[in-house]
Design an enzyme around this catalytic site. Structure first.
Site, PDB file in Angstrom:
ATOM      1  N   GLY A 367       0.780  -1.235   0.000  1.00  0.00           N
ATOM      2  CA  GLY A 367       0.000   0.000   0.000  1.00  0.00           C
ATOM      3  C   GLY A 367       0.804   1.273   0.000  1.00  0.00           C
ATOM      4  N   GLY A 369       2.560   2.380  -2.701  1.00  0.00           N
ATOM      5  CA  GLY A 369       2.599   2.983  -4.029  1.00  0.00           C
ATOM      6  C   GLY A 369       3.672   2.456  -4.959  1.00  0.00           C
ATOM      7  CB  SER A 687      16.565  -5.746  15.994  1.00  0.00           C
ATOM      8  OG  SER A 687      15.240  -6.150  15.719  1.00  0.00           O
ATOM      9  CE  LYS A 730      13.689  -2.813  13.566  1.00  0.00           C
ATOM     10  NZ  LYS A 730      14.947  -3.405  14.041  1.00  0.00           N
TER      11      LYS A 730
END
Length: 784
Positions: A367, A369, A687, A730
């Site tokens: 979503g 583009g 992470s 993030k």
């Protein structure tokens, strides 16, 4: 002992209760008045028939329920058959025994009796006495006429012995027709069992009508096939004569559309040299093949493909940088850095004409583009646009095509798409390139290596086409959600442009300028029917969606427009104002209003920041201690890397336990449980290391953690915090979730230059190089 088994009886004196030997009729139902031949498959049955022939005795002929069954029990026979006489028994060497018998009268077996391995039947003769009413006589006349038609349509039937002049008795005539009609074994048995003459002739009447219609249809089909065969043979003969004459005259008289088109393209120099040679070779083969041959059609299809491909046809390209910038701005809001990179790419393309640089690959959450950017680039360049969806493609032949030797072979999607485009320099969008998979049929990603390599794609060879096609003029652009799933050799041939997602202000402008006008139009409304307040749009973004892109936002706006369309039909004069006060009437209760998870303080619970293919996300880490034997339990559908991260975090805490005033008995007398909520969602990556350390220490020391704090960073067993990827997504997730403070690895400071000012101003970002810095900030000085 059986009594009265002297079976030398007069046929006219048959009586109920008479015992006759049973003879099976496997191949044909015994219809009275007709002669049938029996194949005898047993020595015992041969003796019965020979005895009946010598003594001129009667037998009872009975059909079998299962023609293929070899048993001779009473249950295997029908109960209605015909009394008959044996006319002749013949033993043929090497072929067994045949018997000629004549059924003479219907009879029903009322009892089967086995004696001395011979099956007898106690019979009850069946008399069929026609009641010759006017209706019956009329039906019989119709049947006679229909039967004559049937015999005319079936000349293979020997009608010399059939009296068609009406001299036979009616029942005998009907039995003769019944015997001749080509109907099934079981159907004929059912007709034999009918004792009512009027019912029997009605059945025969319907059967004759059906058989006549079927025979006429057979004749029609046979005539059409014969006519077509004669026509094809005539055409072949004439073509062969024309070929012979053409050979003498040195001309070519074969007029085939594909061949003519090839010659025309050859004359106009529109084929490549290799394509021209291949086409001429196939035409020569075509001339030697009969038009009815299967290969004839395959060669014509192949020639049609060669003739329809744009070997040298190009669309005119006019690269206007200002126009390209205007189109990109017109079609997409935001995406500043991706647009800059695209304009740089187009600028170089304008200077060098033919760019041999890495293929652009647009990577980002759904979503954002990516696909529409490819369309905009094609529009700005004036190129034909082709989109090829690679999601679920797992067969190499879908890229390279099938070899012509296979039935149903066809070219691959690359050549098919170029054929549809009609030019050899379109913009080719390889959508969802990270979704390509492989199985026993090959690896499509390996086939794409040649397609996307500028040093090789000038001589791309499709298996079906079997001629090199130049793809170097094609502008390839790829899209993906997850870069890690793209095979390394393929990734090496592409330049990654990241679309990390939109900020709230960008979503607002996209909704205001693109999504709302489009949905108003799609749902049959206009600006006079509905309007959205600015605060309402922001509330939809913040309280009804939680995404990196704008697809869910578009669905929410579409839902509002659908409800508005219904309200407009009910009252056309009312303009609908969508505001923050009435938004719940359209969308219901807010889905993301409650941010209690990022408020207050909790023991053993810490906010981690994660990257997903749908954008950034806040990942909770929960830790608990319970009495046990020092085991570490991990739950939440974790990958191997994340499990190792948890082990590294625990190793660090155990190593520096005295530094943080932790007794060693804590680890030997207690089990530690680490849980990552949303257990059905797979989680992996390094992470979360720093988050796990803080969660464990909070649980061990029973110190609550501020839930407005988030963090990310890989940890070593010595406590060093290493760089991570996806920092922008993030941080965007942290902002969306109302987190105020974020710890990041110091090695990622360089990435802050690419972060939007709105994100940096909304968050307190603290770079750290060692976990002790985070511990001191959140949990205080634990060494005291």
């Amino acid at each position: 002992m059986l009594r009265n088994i002297n079976v030398n009886h007069d046929i006219s004196n048959l009586k109920t209760g008479l015992m006759l030997k049973v003879v099976p009729c496997k191949d044909k139902i015994p219809i009275p008045g007709n002669i049938i031949s029996l194949n005898i498959d047993s020595h015992h049955l041969t003796n019965i028939l020979e005895d009946a022939e010598l003594t001129d005795s009667l037998i009872i002929l009975i059909g079998k329920k299962n023609k293929l069954a070899s048993d001779h029990t009473s249950e295997s026979y029908f109960t209605v058959g015909s009394v008959g006489k044996v006319m002749q028994v013949v033993k043929i060497p090497g072929m067994g025994t045949k018997a000629v018998v004549r059924p003479v009268k219907r009879a029903k077996i009322i009892e089967f009796v086995m004696s001395n391995e011979t099956l007898y039947g106690r019979i009850d003769p069946i008399e069929i006495k026609p009641e010759l009413s006017r209706l019956t006589l009329a039906t019989l006349r119709i049947i006679r006429n229909l039967f004559k038609q049937y015999l005319e349509l079936n000349p293979q039937i020997d009608d010399n012995a059939i009296n068609l002049d009406g001299d036979n008795e009616h029942s005998v005539y009907i039995d003769t027709i019944l015997d001749i009609l080509n109907i099934s074994y079981n159907r004929k048995q059912k007709l034999l069992e009918i004792t009512d003459f009027s019912v029997l002739i009605d059945e025969i009447h319907m059967l004759l009508i059906n058989e006549i219609e079927f025979s006429k249809l057979e004749k029609k089909i046979e005539a059409e096939v014969t006519k077509k065969t004669i026509k094809d043979q005539k055409e072949y003969f004439l073509k062969e004569k024309l070929r012979g004459l053409s050979s003498e005259l040195g001309t070519d008289s074969v007029e085939i559309g594909e061949v003519s088109k090839i010659y025309e393209l050859q004359k106009e120099n529109k084929l490549s040299k290799l394509a021209e040679e291949k086409a001429i070779h196939e035409i020569e083969k075509l001339k030697k093949i009969h038009s009815m041959s299967p290969e004839y059609g395959l060669i014509r299809d192949y020639l049609e493909l060669i003739a329809s491909l744009p070997w040298k046809k190009k669309s005119r390209i006019n690269i206007d940088i200002e126009k390209a910038e205007a189109i990109l701005e017109e079609d997409h809001y935001g995406l500043k850095k991706p647009k800059e990179r695209i304009i740089e790419y187009l600028s170089i393309l304008k200077l060098v004409k033919k760019l041999k640089s890495p293929i652009l690959c647009l990577v980002g959450p759904p979503g954002t583009g990516k696909t529409s950017l490819g369309k905009s680039i094609a529009r700005s360049l004036g190129r034909k646009y082709i989109r090829m969806a690679l999601g679920g493609v797992h067969d190499e032949a879908e890229i390279r095509g099938h070899r012509k030797t296979y039935i149903g072979a066809m070219p691959g999607k690359i050549i098919q798409s170029i054929r549809r485009a009609g030019v050899n320099n379109p913009l080719f969008l390889l959508d969802e390139i990270d979704k390509v998979s492989s199985d026993f049929r090959g690896d499509p990603s390996s086939a794409l290596l040649e397609v996307l390599d500028p040093e090789q794609n000038h001589s791309f060879r499709d298996n079906y086409l079997d001629v090199e096609f130049d793809l170097s003029n094609v502008l390839f652009i790829a899209t993906a959600n997850d870069q890690s799933r793209i095979p390394a050799p393929l990734l090496d041939r592409m330049e990654i442009i990241r679309l990390d997602g939109y900020l709230d202000i960008e979503k607002y402008n996209i909704a205001k300028n693109f999504l709302i006008p489009e949905q108003i139009k799609v749902n049959g409304l206009n600006e006079k029917n509905i309007c959205f307040s600015d605060n309402c749009i922001y509330r939809i973004i913040s309280e009804y969606t939680m995404e990196a892109g704008v697809r869910e936002l578009e669905r929410k706006i579409a839902k509002i427009c659908r409800k508005a369309a219904r309200m407009t039909i009910q009252d056309k004069s009312t303009q609908i104002h969508v505001t923050t006060k009435n938004l719940h009437n359209f969308l219901g209760t807010e889905e993301y209003k409650d941010f209690s998870q990022t408020k207050g303080k909790k023991v053993g619970e810490v906010n981690g920041l994660a990257w997903t293919i749908s954008g950034g996300a806040v990942l909770k880490v929960e830790a608990n201690l319970m009495s046990g034997k020092g085991q570490l339990n991990l739950t939440g559908k974790l990958g191997d890397v994340m499990k190792e991260s948890a082990q590294a975090a625990l190793s660090y805490i155990k190593t520096f336990a005295l530094t943080y005033s932790i007794e060693n008995t804590i680890f030997t007398e207690n089990d530690i449980h680490l849980h990552f909520p949303e257990g059905a969602t797979p989680k992996d990556g390094p992470s979360a290391g720093s988050t796990i350390v803080i969660s464990l220490l909070s649980a061990i020391k029973n110190i609550p953690v501020d839930q407005s704090i988030g963090m990310t960073g890989e940890i070593t067993i010595h406590g060093e915090i290493l760089a991570i990827g996806g920092l922008k997504t993030k941080l965007m997730a942290a902002k969306r979730s109302k987190i105020s403070t974020v710890f990041i690895p110091k090695q990622n400071i360089k990435d802050l230059d690419d972060i939007d000012k709105q994100i940096k101003s909304a968050l307190k970002i603290i770079p750290v190089s060692h976990i002790s810095e985070v511990i001191k900030y959140i949990l205080g000085d634990l060494g005291k």
